[in-house]
Design a protein around this motif. Structure first.
Motif, PDB file in Angstrom:
ATOM      1  N   SER A 136       0.803  -1.222   0.000  1.00 21.90           N
ATOM      2  CA  SER A 136       0.000   0.000   0.000  1.00 21.90           C
ATOM      3  C   SER A 136       0.840   1.277   0.000  1.00 21.90           C
ATOM      4  CB  SER A 136      -0.948   0.009   1.201  1.00 21.90           C
ATOM      5  OG  SER A 136      -0.198   0.031   2.400  1.00 21.90           O
ATOM      6  N   GLU A 142      -4.187   0.942  -5.822  1.00 22.59           N
ATOM      7  CA  GLU A 142      -5.404   1.553  -5.276  1.00 22.59           C
ATOM      8  C   GLU A 142      -5.780   0.805  -3.995  1.00 22.59           C
ATOM      9  OE1 GLU A 142      -8.568   2.154  -8.114  1.00 22.59           O
ATOM     10  OE2 GLU A 142      -7.078   2.186  -9.732  1.00 22.59           O
ATOM     11  N   ASP A 144      -8.490   0.552  -2.195  1.00 18.19           N
ATOM     12  CA  ASP A 144      -9.760  -0.183  -2.124  1.00 18.19           C
ATOM     13  C   ASP A 144      -9.751  -1.468  -2.939  1.00 18.19           C
ATOM     14  OD1 ASP A 144      -9.557   1.453  -4.339  1.00 18.19           O
ATOM     15  OD2 ASP A 144     -11.731   1.685  -4.580  1.00 18.19           O
ATOM     16  N   LYS A 145      -8.737  -1.664  -3.786  1.00 18.34           N
ATOM     17  CA  LYS A 145      -8.668  -2.885  -4.601  1.00 18.34           C
ATOM     18  C   LYS A 145      -7.718  -3.934  -4.018  1.00 18.34           C
ATOM     19  CE  LYS A 145     -10.045  -0.879  -8.966  1.00 18.34           C
ATOM     20  NZ  LYS A 145      -9.706  -0.607 -10.348  1.00 18.34           N
ATOM     21  N   LYS A 147      -6.691  -6.991  -2.071  1.00 20.38           N
ATOM     22  CA  LYS A 147      -7.397  -8.168  -1.563  1.00 20.38           C
ATOM     23  C   LYS A 147      -6.626  -8.839  -0.432  1.00 20.38           C
ATOM     24  CE  LYS A 147      -9.489  -9.035  -6.036  1.00 20.38           C
ATOM     25  NZ  LYS A 147      -9.371  -9.782  -7.265  1.00 20.38           N
TER      26      LYS A 147
END
Length: 195
Positions: A136, A142, A144-145, A147
């Motif tokens: 991150s 991104e 929010d993507k 996993k």
């Protein structure tokens, strides 16, 4: 056209030569390649984890990685021989300098409570390995993507066998090594505990 970091290195090369006390300009260490390695470990959906790792390493480095396979079977880890265990990419030339610049100037400063990278993480042959706990910190990813959390090992391979020379060269290229801060002395002469 030359990359900014490559131009900076060429400008500072004579200065590095005098700092390191070398006789010849060709003895000055240089960055040969950067290897980014990402192991997925024992994650539940191994096939999907490999796909995610390939996509995210491609985004971060700008080059498609190679899938690494296990060399032998280990029953305790439920691992078979030849099974996919991670991805790696080797960067050279323009992509190497581009990745290093993005890492040093944008990604590393985004680490929470960052005080510099460890100056002793050299392998004794002039190569430096930096561990990144999660993907991150890279602006290409991104949030929010994401996993699953992926950790990386980033190895800077240099042309020298001397760790001190390699450290000085990486510092010249902008690597923010941690410096020890002297602890304040108490009135009785002992060092105060770090807060």
């Amino acid at each position: 056209m030359e990359h900014i970091l490559q131009t900076l290195y060429k400008e500072k090369r004579t200065e590095l030569k005098t700092t390191l006390g070398l006789a010849n300009i060709h003895q000055v260490p240089q960055l040969k390649k950067i290897v980014v390695n990402c192991a997925i470990g024992s994650q539940a959906e191994r096939k999907q984890a490999i796909e995610d790792a390939v996509n995210e390493v491609t985004l971060i480095t700008g080059q498609k990685p190679v899938i690494t396979k296990s060399k032998k079977a280990i029953a305790n880890f439920k691992l078979r021989e030849g099974e996919n265990v991670g991805v790696k990419v080797t960067l050279r030339g323009e992509k190497m300098y581009d990745f290093m610049m993005r890492l040093v100037r944008t990604a590393i400063p985004r680490i929470r409570d960052f005080r510099g990278v460890a100056p002793r993480a050299f392998d004794g042959r002039g190569n430096y390995t930096l561990g990144v706990a999660e993907q991150s910190i890279f602006p290409e990813i991104e949030l929010d993507k994401i996993k699953r959390q992926l950790g990386f090992d980033i190895t800077f391979v240099t042309s020298t066998n001397n760790d001190d020379h390699a450290r000085e060269m990486l510092r010249t290229l902008g690597m923010p090594f941690r410096t020890r801060v002297a602890q304040p002395k108490k009135e009785d002469g002992t060092e105060a505990a770090a807060a």
